[in-house]
Design a protein around this motif. Structure first.
Motif, short mmCIF file in Angstrom:
data_model
loop_
_atom_site.label_atom_id
_atom_site.label_comp_id
_atom_site.label_asym_id
_atom_site.label_seq_id
_atom_site.Cartn_x
_atom_site.Cartn_y
_atom_site.Cartn_z
N ALA A 200 1.01 -1.28 0.32
CA ALA A 200 -0.22 -0.16 -0.03
C ALA A 200 1.11 1.34 0.87
O ALA A 200 0.36 2.47 -0.42
CB ALA A 200 -1.18 0.09 1.78
N TYR A 201 1.80 1.03 0.63
CA TYR A 201 2.95 2.48 1.04
C TYR A 201 4.26 2.41 0.14
O TYR A 201 4.85 2.96 0.08
CB TYR A 201 3.32 2.99 2.39
CG TYR A 201 2.06 3.07 3.06
CD1 TYR A 201 1.64 4.25 3.01
CD2 TYR A 201 1.56 2.04 3.70
CE1 TYR A 201 -0.13 3.83 3.80
CE2 TYR A 201 0.02 1.50 4.33
CZ TYR A 201 -0.06 2.81 4.90
OH TYR A 201 -1.41 2.83 5.31
N VAL A 202 3.98 1.35 -1.12
CA VAL A 202 5.83 1.06 -2.02
C VAL A 202 6.28 2.57 -2.92
O VAL A 202 7.10 2.88 -2.63
CB VAL A 202 5.38 0.16 -2.82
CG1 VAL A 202 3.78 0.43 -3.85
CG2 VAL A 202 6.14 -0.42 -3.54
N HIS A 203 4.89 3.86 -3.02
CA HIS A 203 5.62 4.54 -3.51
C HIS A 203 6.73 5.27 -2.93
O HIS A 203 6.86 6.24 -3.62
CB HIS A 203 3.97 5.26 -3.76
CG HIS A 203 3.43 4.46 -5.50
ND1 HIS A 203 2.30 3.96 -4.65
CD2 HIS A 203 3.28 3.93 -6.48
CE1 HIS A 203 1.91 3.42 -5.78
NE2 HIS A 203 2.16 3.21 -6.89
N PHE A 204 6.36 5.21 -1.97
CA PHE A 204 7.60 5.79 -0.70
C PHE A 204 8.81 5.22 -0.71
O PHE A 204 9.60 5.71 0.19
CB PHE A 204 6.16 6.39 0.51
CG PHE A 204 5.18 7.35 0.32
CD1 PHE A 204 5.29 8.33 -0.39
CD2 PHE A 204 4.37 6.63 0.97
CE1 PHE A 204 3.76 8.83 -0.42
CE2 PHE A 204 2.56 6.97 0.03
CZ PHE A 204 2.67 8.29 -0.64
N ASN A 205 8.80 4.54 -0.80
CA ASN A 205 10.11 3.61 -0.60
C ASN A 205 11.08 3.88 -1.54
O ASN A 205 11.60 3.58 -2.48
CB ASN A 205 9.77 2.64 -0.45
CG ASN A 205 10.36 0.74 -0.09
OD1 ASN A 205 12.00 1.28 0.25
ND2 ASN A 205 10.40 0.06 0.66
N VAL A 206 12.26 4.33 -0.56
CA VAL A 206 13.62 5.12 -1.55
C VAL A 206 14.44 4.39 -1.39
O VAL A 206 15.63 4.04 -1.28
CB VAL A 206 13.60 6.16 -1.18
CG1 VAL A 206 12.83 6.82 -1.98
CG2 VAL A 206 14.11 6.57 -0.20
N PRO A 307 13.67 4.47 11.08
CA PRO A 307 13.63 5.12 9.37
C PRO A 307 12.02 4.52 9.17
O PRO A 307 12.10 2.87 9.08
CB PRO A 307 15.16 4.25 8.96
CG PRO A 307 15.55 3.93 9.97
CD PRO A 307 15.09 3.42 11.04
N SER A 308 11.72 5.10 8.35
CA SER A 308 10.01 4.90 8.10
C SER A 308 10.40 4.59 6.09
O SER A 308 11.12 6.10 5.83
CB SER A 308 8.78 5.91 8.29
OG SER A 308 7.83 5.70 7.64
N GLU A 309 10.21 3.87 5.83
CA GLU A 309 9.75 3.96 4.17
C GLU A 309 8.15 4.47 3.53
O GLU A 309 8.19 3.61 1.99
CB GLU A 309 9.92 2.74 3.78
CG GLU A 309 11.83 2.86 4.20
CD GLU A 309 12.77 3.76 3.48
OE1 GLU A 309 11.85 4.23 2.00
OE2 GLU A 309 14.11 3.24 3.98
N ALA A 310 7.53 4.68 4.35
CA ALA A 310 6.22 5.03 4.11
C ALA A 310 5.51 6.48 4.85
O ALA A 310 6.67 7.10 4.33
CB ALA A 310 4.98 4.38 4.96
N ASN A 311 4.99 6.92 4.07
CA ASN A 311 4.20 8.52 4.67
C ASN A 311 3.60 8.69 5.53
O ASN A 311 2.88 9.56 6.34
CB ASN A 311 3.56 8.46 3.71
CG ASN A 311 1.25 7.90 3.91
OD1 ASN A 311 1.55 7.21 4.43
ND2 ASN A 311 1.27 8.85 3.57
N PHE A 312 3.92 8.19 6.75
CA PHE A 312 4.50 8.28 8.40
C PHE A 312 5.51 8.19 9.12
O PHE A 312 6.12 7.59 8.73
CB PHE A 312 2.95 7.39 8.48
CG PHE A 312 3.09 5.80 8.49
CD1 PHE A 312 3.94 4.92 9.02
CD2 PHE A 312 3.19 5.72 7.01
CE1 PHE A 312 4.08 4.21 8.86
CE2 PHE A 312 2.55 4.19 6.98
CZ PHE A 312 3.05 3.13 7.51
N VAL A 313 5.56 8.16 10.74
CA VAL A 313 6.78 7.43 11.38
C VAL A 313 6.07 6.99 12.61
O VAL A 313 4.74 7.46 13.08
CB VAL A 313 7.76 8.84 11.45
CG1 VAL A 313 8.15 9.51 10.59
CG2 VAL A 313 7.16 10.10 12.03
N TRP A 314 6.42 5.99 12.63
CA TRP A 314 6.19 5.36 14.57
C TRP A 314 6.76 5.71 15.53
O TRP A 314 8.42 5.88 15.71
CB TRP A 314 6.40 3.96 14.30
CG TRP A 314 6.54 3.11 14.88
CD1 TRP A 314 6.66 1.88 15.58
CD2 TRP A 314 4.73 2.71 15.92
NE1 TRP A 314 6.70 1.42 16.28
CE2 TRP A 314 4.39 1.62 16.72
CE3 TRP A 314 3.64 2.91 15.58
CZ2 TRP A 314 3.83 1.55 17.24
CZ3 TRP A 314 2.30 2.43 16.30
CH2 TRP A 314 2.62 1.42 17.15
#
Length: 377
Positions: A200-206, A307-314
């Motif tokens: 679902a969040y793959v587009h933000f994964n760099v 480190p987050s690879e999505a459009n949010f942080v935890w």
């Protein structure tokens, strides 16, 4: 005039499924909590950008025909997605968001006595969808650094296992699985067990080492990948997602799908979004930049942020989650709390992220003070 529902005795009531008794409730991100104040909703991983003009125009045109049923086969958007990924149209199936497609997968493959494995904490719909299918949910704890413990997940497989979900980047922790890790995992999983790579969040994964679902779909006969138009494409309100799966699995998903479940508006908007991917990519780049800024700000304050690879942080904050959530709320930032575990902060517009960093300073002071007192006791 209102009418009270008749109470009746237990004997007079319809018998509901026993699975509903222990069904966990899906909790959407909160909206603004304090009326009359400036608040930023960073609780639902929504794209802060409004729809592109070309997408709005396509939806407006499609709205003229909402008296008619949509194309149940989603034929045009299916062909477009198939071209986008270089797969057969027979491998693509749609639903009202990727969560609905995940439900299709579980209902098509698992039932009473079967098991569905996923990391925990991960997407909270997984245990709900599993229970509704009558299957057993198997939660495998994340590692200490908030990542999928793929060896432990492979070890949890038994003769009852039918489906395994690998959410990468993972919701809510933002961590991703590497290609090497996933290849090792696939080698350990029986070929009659379906592995669903939820992207679902793959587009933000760099991360260059990250697994790419489409590569695994091409390499393994028991892989399905899930994608959505809700996040990077900003179509959350229209509900459209899809699976790329072996042809016979896609046929099964279409068989269990709700008829006409994907609206004509959603199909048109998704088609227009695919045609505008250069503009979408520019927005994704901006969101990745803002994500990195938000992470740096939290680390500089003192938070331990994976480190987050999505459009949010935890932020894993354990027992103080509710207190920390309240501090963010009073500062005008609505975050997503997972009681007992932590909070997830979605990446929003620059001013929203700046306010989140500001709120995080007060939250960190409270967190460290509370932790110190707990250690003294």
């Amino acid at each position: 005039m209102t009418h009270a529902l008749p109470q009746g005795s237990t004997a007079e009531r319809v018998t509901l499924r026993s699975a509903l008794r222990d069904l966990p409730a899906y909790k959407p991100g909160k909206s603004a909590a304090v009326a009359g104040t400036v608040q930023y909703k960073l609780s639902s991983n929504e794209n802060p950008y409004p729809p592109l003009p070309s997408v709005r125009e396509s939806v407006a045109e499609a709205a003229a025909g909402i008296n008619l049923y949509p194309d149940m086969a989603c034929e045009t958007i299916t062909e477009a997605v198939a071209r986008r990924w270089g797969v057969s149209p027979a491998s693509v199936s749609f639903g009202a968001g990727s969560v609905e497609v995940a439900s299709q997968i579980i209902r098509a493959v698992a039932g009473e006595g079967d098991e569905v494995i996923f990391a925990w904490r991960s997407f909270e719909a997984y245990p709900i969808l599993t229970a509704l299918a009558g299957a057993k949910a198997v939660h495998v704890p994340l590692t200490q650094d908030e990542r999928h413990d793929l060896p432990a997940m492979a070890a949890a497989v038994n003769e009852h296992t039918r489906v395994i979900f690998v959410c990468t980047p993972n919701n809510p922790t933002g961590t991703s699985v590497t290609a090497d890790e996933l290849h090792d995992f696939m080698a350990a999983v029986p070929k009659d067990v379906l592995v669903v790579i939820d992207e679902a969040y793959v587009h933000f994964n760099v991360d260059p080492a990250a697994a790419q679902g489409i590569d695994f779909f091409r390499a393994y006969a028991n892989v399905v990948i899930l994608h959505t138009f809700s996040k990077a494409y900003g179509l959350a309100g229209l509900r459209i997602g899809y699976a790329i799966a072996p042809d016979y699995v896609s046929a099964a998903l279409r068989a269990v799908a709700i008829p006409f479940g994907v609206s004509a508006l959603a199909q048109k908007a998704a088609l227009a979004s695919l045609a505008a991917e250069e503009e979408i990519e520019a927005r994704i780049s901006s969101l990745v930049t803002e994500r990195d800024k938000l992470q740096r700000g939290l680390v500089e304050i003192g938070w331990d942020v994976c480190p987050s690879e999505a459009n949010f942080v935890w932020l894993r904050i354990g027992a103080t989650t509710r207190e920390i959530e309240d501090i963010f709320t009073h500062a005008g930032v609505i975050v997503r709390a997972y009681p007992g575990d932590g909070i997830r902060i979605s990446v929003g517009a620059p001013e929203a992220n700046d306010q989140a960093i500001h709120a995080a300073r007060d939250a960190f002071n409270h967190f460290t003070t509370t932790s110190a007192l707990a250690q003294e006791i």
